[in-house]
Design a protein around this motif. Structure first.
Motif, PDB file in Angstrom:
ATOM      1  N   GLN B  14     -35.816  57.228   0.750  1.00 28.74           N
ATOM      2  CA  GLN B  14     -35.617  55.791   0.509  1.00 28.74           C
ATOM      3  C   GLN B  14     -34.583  55.257   1.494  1.00 28.74           C
ATOM      4  N   PRO B  15     -34.754  54.028   1.953  1.00 29.68           N
ATOM      5  CA  PRO B  15     -33.710  53.441   2.792  1.00 29.68           C
ATOM      6  C   PRO B  15     -32.433  53.241   1.978  1.00 29.68           C
ATOM      7  N   ASP B  16     -31.305  53.388   2.648  1.00 33.11           N
ATOM      8  CA  ASP B  16     -30.033  53.170   1.958  1.00 33.11           C
ATOM      9  C   ASP B  16     -29.811  51.680   1.751  1.00 33.11           C
ATOM     10  N   ARG B  17     -30.115  51.233   0.570  1.00 36.68           N
ATOM     11  CA  ARG B  17     -29.911  49.799   0.293  1.00 36.68           C
ATOM     12  C   ARG B  17     -28.502  49.576  -0.246  1.00 36.68           C
ATOM     13  N   GLU B  18     -27.939  48.472   0.144  1.00 31.70           N
ATOM     14  CA  GLU B  18     -26.686  48.039  -0.485  1.00 31.70           C
ATOM     15  C   GLU B  18     -27.014  47.722  -1.939  1.00 31.70           C
ATOM     16  N   PRO B  19     -26.132  48.071  -2.864  1.00 31.32           N
ATOM     17  CA  PRO B  19     -26.371  47.613  -4.233  1.00 31.32           C
ATOM     18  C   PRO B  19     -26.445  46.082  -4.203  1.00 31.32           C
ATOM     19  N   ARG B  20     -27.393  45.541  -4.927  1.00 31.91           N
ATOM     20  CA  ARG B  20     -27.624  44.109  -4.778  1.00 31.91           C
ATOM     21  C   ARG B  20     -26.484  43.250  -5.327  1.00 31.91           C
ATOM     22  N   ARG B  21     -25.864  43.720  -6.406  1.00 35.26           N
ATOM     23  CA  ARG B  21     -24.833  42.869  -6.999  1.00 35.26           C
ATOM     24  C   ARG B  21     -23.512  43.610  -7.051  1.00 35.26           C
ATOM     25  N   THR B  22     -22.874  43.709  -5.922  1.00 33.87           N
ATOM     26  CA  THR B  22     -21.596  44.408  -5.892  1.00 33.87           C
ATOM     27  C   THR B  22     -20.548  43.563  -6.613  1.00 33.87           C
ATOM     28  N   GLY B  23     -19.598  44.231  -7.223  1.00 32.98           N
ATOM     29  CA  GLY B  23     -18.545  43.513  -7.911  1.00 32.98           C
ATOM     30  C   GLY B  23     -18.941  43.033  -9.288  1.00 32.98           C
ATOM     31  N   GLU B  24     -20.155  43.314  -9.675  1.00 35.60           N
ATOM     32  CA  GLU B  24     -20.589  42.908 -11.019  1.00 35.60           C
ATOM     33  C   GLU B  24     -19.884  43.788 -12.053  1.00 35.60           C
ATOM     34  N   TRP B  25     -19.479  43.191 -13.158  1.00 31.18           N
ATOM     35  CA  TRP B  25     -18.907  44.001 -14.234  1.00 31.18           C
ATOM     36  C   TRP B  25     -19.977  44.899 -14.827  1.00 31.18           C
ATOM     37  N   PRO B  26     -19.573  46.079 -15.319  1.00 31.07           N
ATOM     38  CA  PRO B  26     -20.571  46.944 -15.948  1.00 31.07           C
ATOM     39  C   PRO B  26     -21.136  46.322 -17.227  1.00 31.07           C
ATOM     40  N   LEU B  27     -22.310  46.813 -17.573  1.00 33.89           N
ATOM     41  CA  LEU B  27     -22.992  46.338 -18.774  1.00 33.89           C
ATOM     42  C   LEU B  27     -22.561  47.194 -19.969  1.00 33.89           C
ATOM     43  N   TRP B  28     -22.340  46.563 -21.087  1.00 30.41           N
ATOM     44  CA  TRP B  28     -21.930  47.253 -22.316  1.00 30.41           C
ATOM     45  C   TRP B  28     -22.928  46.956 -23.419  1.00 30.41           C
ATOM     46  N   GLU B  29     -23.256  47.987 -24.176  1.00 28.26           N
ATOM     47  CA  GLU B  29     -24.099  47.782 -25.353  1.00 28.26           C
ATOM     48  C   GLU B  29     -23.187  47.585 -26.562  1.00 28.26           C
ATOM     49  N   VAL B  30     -23.539  46.623 -27.396  1.00 31.62           N
ATOM     50  CA  VAL B  30     -22.664  46.241 -28.504  1.00 31.62           C
ATOM     51  C   VAL B  30     -23.302  46.587 -29.841  1.00 31.62           C
ATOM     52  N   PHE B  31     -22.506  47.232 -30.689  1.00 31.42           N
ATOM     53  CA  PHE B  31     -22.952  47.589 -32.038  1.00 31.42           C
ATOM     54  C   PHE B  31     -21.990  46.959 -33.038  1.00 31.42           C
ATOM     55  N   ILE B  32     -22.551  46.313 -34.043  1.00 35.42           N
ATOM     56  CA  ILE B  32     -21.696  45.654 -35.029  1.00 35.42           C
ATOM     57  C   ILE B  32     -22.060  46.105 -36.433  1.00 35.42           C
ATOM     58  N   ARG B  33     -21.028  46.391 -37.203  1.00 29.47           N
ATOM     59  CA  ARG B  33     -21.223  46.712 -38.622  1.00 29.47           C
ATOM     60  C   ARG B  33     -21.050  45.408 -39.390  1.00 29.47           C
ATOM     61  N   GLY B  34     -22.104  44.995 -40.055  1.00 29.70           N
ATOM     62  CA  GLY B  34     -22.084  43.705 -40.737  1.00 29.70           C
ATOM     63  C   GLY B  34     -21.241  43.714 -41.992  1.00 29.70           C
ATOM     64  N   GLN B  35     -21.352  44.765 -42.777  1.00 28.92           N
ATOM     65  CA  GLN B  35     -20.583  44.865 -44.013  1.00 28.92           C
ATOM     66  C   GLN B  35     -20.135  46.305 -44.182  1.00 28.92           C
ATOM     67  N   HIS B  36     -19.129  46.491 -44.995  1.00 27.05           N
ATOM     68  CA  HIS B  36     -18.730  47.853 -45.325  1.00 27.05           C
ATOM     69  C   HIS B  36     -19.899  48.537 -46.004  1.00 27.05           C
ATOM     70  N   GLY B  37     -20.127  49.792 -45.650  1.00 22.08           N
ATOM     71  CA  GLY B  37     -21.210  50.529 -46.292  1.00 22.08           C
ATOM     72  C   GLY B  37     -22.474  50.521 -45.469  1.00 22.08           C
ATOM     73  N   LEU B  38     -22.657  49.529 -44.610  1.00 22.63           N
ATOM     74  CA  LEU B  38     -23.817  49.543 -43.723  1.00 22.63           C
ATOM     75  C   LEU B  38     -23.438  50.261 -42.428  1.00 22.63           C
ATOM     76  N   SER B  39     -24.431  50.629 -41.682  1.00 19.54           N
ATOM     77  CA  SER B  39     -24.127  51.289 -40.418  1.00 19.54           C
ATOM     78  C   SER B  39     -24.039  50.253 -39.300  1.00 19.54           C
ATOM     79  N   HIS B  40     -23.453  50.669 -38.183  1.00 24.13           N
ATOM     80  CA  HIS B  40     -23.399  49.783 -37.023  1.00 24.13           C
ATOM     81  C   HIS B  40     -24.813  49.579 -36.487  1.00 24.13           C
ATOM     82  N   ARG B  41     -25.112  48.346 -36.118  1.00 24.12           N
ATOM     83  CA  ARG B  41     -26.444  48.062 -35.568  1.00 24.12           C
ATOM     84  C   ARG B  41     -26.304  47.489 -34.172  1.00 24.12           C
TER      85      ARG B  41
END
Lengths: 252, 114
Positions: B14-41
């Motif tokens: 493969q040709p050495d491509r520059e990453p297209r979006r340099t300086g972009e913040w990393p992506l984070w996956e978010v999990f939230i627990r809605g109530q006590h006793g439920l699991s994070h979703r």
């Protein structure tokens, strides 16, 4: 009016949050990244919510049958009692966040003390607002450190913002007869005494941000007394009040 | 993103491509627990410079209407995901074994949703 000093104090609290809330809302749709856009809009909404409480109480104290909306939308620039720093244009993101931080650090400490106010209504409003202010401070402080201690360019921009805003921060602690009478009545804390704690926490944060606090302690004043606002407030009000001025009583 | 760039010609460099979006913040996956006793979703993802800001951003983006009591974030590239190509091997065998699905019980109304 029975209690003009209390009225003036409440206007100061409410006009600070109203004017800053409006300024911050100007970022909506234009912030550098989506997440900051949402966070700024949330901050603006928090501040407008606090405005409703402060100006709502101010209107009651005034006793002329007005509402918070009347005070927000039907007063002219010289009747506003907000700090000059808060009516200044946003300029760039770094400047906006530096202004937010310098105010949040003050606002949070002030609200904490106001929860002990001898005036129950003031204490209740402060108890609600202080939680929001704690989060605003957390967020703006972290951003100031991240940008100040970031790249050479972000550092330079944050130092410029601090140099520019420092001379406006002093007005937060300038005390007049309204403040003295509020402090004597136990309604609000002594602002001059607040400055020491503010300076201590601001120094720590700005040190962490590798920024240098200007040595000049000159303070622009005239906002909280209404003596002389900057030219920027009139432009802000022209936009904010347009609808009520052009279509009096309009609602939806 | 962590997934390798698919190549139609694996043996061709493969040709050495520059990453297209340099300086972009990393992506984070978010999990939230809605109530006590439920699991994070998993509720979505967002960009942030670090984990602490990711939590703060998640608070602003996903919990403004009182949704959560607890937030987890994880950098998206740290998530190991099953490959769509493995779908048959992973999931198909269970389809023909109805006894694996507990659908033969009447659940009393008092239990609520399960």
């Amino acid at each position: 009016m029975a209690d003009d000093a209390l009225f003036q104090f409440l206007l100061r609290m409410g006009d600070n949050t109203l004017v800053l809330g409006h300024r911050v809302s100007e970022w909506c749709g234009k912030a550098p990244v989506l997440e900051e856009d949402i966070a700024l809009a949330n901050t603006a909404l928090d501040l407008i919510g606090q405005t409703q409480m402060w100006l709502g109480y101010a209107a009651e104290v005034q006793g002329e049958g007005k509402t918070a909306d009347d005070l927000a939308f039907l007063r002219d620039a010289w009747d506003f009692r907000n700090l000059l720093m808060l009516e200044r244009p946003n300029l760039e993101f770094g400047h906006t966040m530096m202004r937010q931080y310098l105010f949040d650090a003050f606002h949070h400490q002030l609200l904490q003390r106001l929860t002990q106010s001898s005036d129950n209504r003031v204490a209740e409003i402060a108890a609600k607002a202080v939680k929001e202010a704690a989060y605003h401070l957390d967020r703006s402080a972290e951003t100031v450190v991240a940008l100040g201690d970031g790249t050479a360019e972000s550092h330079r921009r944050m130092q410029d913002a601090l140099d520019l805003l420092w001379s406006f921060s002093g007005e937060m602690f300038v005390t007049d007869e309204v403040d003295t009478s509020m402090a004597e009545a136990g309604i609000a804390p002594d602002l001059a005494a607040l400055r020491g704690d503010w300076l201590k926490s601001v120094t720590t944060t700005l040190h962490g941000a590798t920024l240098k606090i200007p040595e000049n302690d000159f303070a622009h004043t005239g906002g909280k007394t209404g003596r002389q606002h900057t030219e920027h407030l009139g432009h802000l009000l022209a936009q904010m009040q347009f609808l009520q001025r052009a279509y009096p009583g309009a609602s939806w | 993103m962590s997934s390798p760039t698919p190549s139609a010609y694996p043996d061709t460099p493969q040709p050495d491509r520059e990453p297209r979006r340099t300086g972009e913040w990393p992506l984070w996956e978010v999990f939230i627990r809605g109530q006590h006793g439920l699991s994070h979703r998993h509720v979505g993802s967002l960009h942030a410079p670090d984990a602490e800001m990711a939590i703060k951003n998640a608070r602003d983006v996903y919990t403004r209407r009182n949704e959560g009591v607890s937030i987890w974030v994880i950098e998206a590239e740290r998530v190991t995901a099953s490959s769509p190509g493995d779908k048959e091997a992973l999931y198909d065998p269970s389809n023909s074994k109805v006894y694996r699905h507990p659908t033969f019980f009447d659940i009393p109304d008092e239990i609520g949703h399960m």
